[in-house]
Design a protein around this motif. Structure first.
Motif, short mmCIF file in Angstrom:
data_model
loop_
_atom_site.label_atom_id
_atom_site.label_comp_id
_atom_site.label_asym_id
_atom_site.label_seq_id
_atom_site.Cartn_x
_atom_site.Cartn_y
_atom_site.Cartn_z
N MET A 190 0.82 -1.19 0.03
CA MET A 190 0.08 0.00 -0.11
C MET A 190 0.94 1.24 0.09
N ARG A 191 2.04 1.41 0.55
CA ARG A 191 2.98 2.43 0.68
C ARG A 191 3.39 2.93 -0.57
N ILE A 192 3.49 1.85 -1.74
CA ILE A 192 4.06 2.16 -2.98
C ILE A 192 3.03 3.29 -3.44
N ILE A 193 1.61 3.27 -3.38
CA ILE A 193 0.85 3.93 -3.86
C ILE A 193 1.03 5.28 -3.44
N PHE A 194 1.34 5.63 -2.32
CA PHE A 194 1.78 6.84 -1.60
C PHE A 194 3.03 7.54 -2.39
N ILE A 195 3.77 6.43 -2.44
CA ILE A 195 5.19 6.88 -3.01
C ILE A 195 4.91 7.52 -4.34
N ILE A 196 4.09 6.82 -5.10
CA ILE A 196 3.81 7.28 -6.34
C ILE A 196 3.17 8.52 -6.67
N ILE A 197 2.07 8.63 -5.51
CA ILE A 197 1.56 9.94 -5.59
C ILE A 197 2.49 10.98 -5.33
N LEU A 219 6.07 11.12 -5.79
CA LEU A 219 6.59 11.12 -7.21
C LEU A 219 5.79 12.13 -8.23
N SER A 220 4.32 11.68 -8.47
CA SER A 220 3.68 12.58 -9.55
C SER A 220 3.54 13.93 -9.06
N ALA A 221 3.65 14.40 -7.69
CA ALA A 221 3.44 15.73 -7.32
C ALA A 221 4.83 16.50 -7.60
N GLY A 222 5.72 15.49 -7.43
CA GLY A 222 7.20 16.21 -7.42
C GLY A 222 7.18 16.59 -9.09
N ILE A 223 6.75 15.76 -9.88
CA ILE A 223 6.82 16.02 -11.42
C ILE A 223 5.80 17.34 -11.73
N ALA A 224 4.71 17.22 -10.95
CA ALA A 224 4.04 18.40 -11.41
C ALA A 224 4.40 19.68 -10.83
N SER A 225 5.15 19.48 -9.54
CA SER A 225 5.95 20.74 -9.11
C SER A 225 7.00 21.41 -10.43
N ALA A 226 7.50 20.40 -11.03
CA ALA A 226 8.65 20.93 -11.99
C ALA A 226 7.86 21.52 -12.99
N LEU A 227 6.67 20.94 -13.53
CA LEU A 227 5.97 21.35 -14.61
C LEU A 227 5.54 22.76 -14.41
N GLN A 228 4.97 22.95 -13.20
CA GLN A 228 4.36 23.95 -12.56
C GLN A 228 5.16 25.21 -12.74
N SER A 229 6.55 25.24 -12.45
CA SER A 229 7.52 26.17 -12.36
C SER A 229 7.50 26.43 -13.76
N GLY A 230 7.59 25.54 -14.77
CA GLY A 230 7.82 25.99 -16.22
C GLY A 230 6.43 26.70 -16.69
N ALA A 231 5.33 26.23 -16.43
CA ALA A 231 4.02 26.95 -16.95
C ALA A 231 3.92 28.17 -16.09
N ASN A 232 4.22 28.36 -14.87
CA ASN A 232 4.23 29.89 -14.25
C ASN A 232 5.19 30.65 -14.96
#
Length: 147
Positions: free
Chosen positions: A1-8, A10-23
Motif C-alpha cells: 500500500m505504501r507504494i501507492i503513496f510513493i507514486i502519488i 513522485l507525481s507531485a514532484g513531477i507536477a511541481s517541476a512542470l508548474q514552475s515552467g508553466a508559471n
C-alpha cells in the motif's frame, strides 16, 4: 500500500517541476509577474472548488475551521510564496537548479518536522541514515549549482 503513496508523491514532484515552467511561461506572456502569480492562485482556487463539488464531499461543520490552529491557515500564504519563487527564481536558476534547491530545502525541513513532530506530523527521529541522506542532497545541490 505504501507504494501507492510513493507514486502519488513522485507525481507531485513531477507536477511541481512542470508548474514552475508553466508559471514562468505565464509570467512571460503577461509581462507582469505578480499578476501571473495571482492568476495561478485563482486557477488553483477554481480547480480546487471544482474538484470538491465534483466529489460530493459535504461541507465541514460550522466551527471546524475556527477550531484549527492558527498555523493551519498558513498553507495558502506558503503556496503563494512557492508560486512567486517559481515566477522570479526559476527563470534565473533554470529548472534543474531551482528544483534541486526546492527538494533539498523540502527534505531538510521535512526531517526537522518529523524529528520534532511539528505541524501535526508523527515523530520520526533523525538518525544517521537521514543525516547522511540530507548531506548527500546538499552535495548534489552543490554539484548542480557549480556545473
Amino acid at each position: 500500500m505504501r507504494i501507492i503513496f510513493i507514486i502519488i508523491a513522485l507525481s507531485a514532484g513531477i507536477a511541481s517541476a512542470l508548474q514552475s515552467g508553466a508559471n514562468q511561461t505565464l509570467k512571460k506572456a503577461l509581462d507582469a509577474p505578480l499578476w501571473a502569480a495571482a492568476l495561478v492562485a485563482l486557477v488553483t482556487a477554481a480547480t480546487s472548488i471544482t474538484v470538491v463539488l465534483a466529489s460530493g464531499e459535504r461541507l465541514p461543520a460550522a466551527g471546524a475551521a475556527a477550531a484549527a490552529p492558527w498555523w493551519a491557515w498558513a498553507g495558502g500564504f506558503l503556496g503563494v510564496g512557492f508560486v512567486l519563487g517559481t515566477v522570479f527564481a526559476a527563470p534565473k536558476l533554470g529548472a534543474g537548479l531551482f528544483m534541486a534547491s526546492i527538494v533539498t530545502a523540502e527534505l531538510i525541513t521535512g526531517l526537522l518536522l518529523d524529528h520534532f513532530g511539528l505541524l501535526g506530523f508523527d515523530m520520526h527521529p533523525i538518525g544517521w541514515g537521514r543525516i547522511i541522506g540530507a548531506a548527500l542532497m546538499i552535495i548534489g545541490l552543490s554539484l548542480i549549482a557549480i556545473f
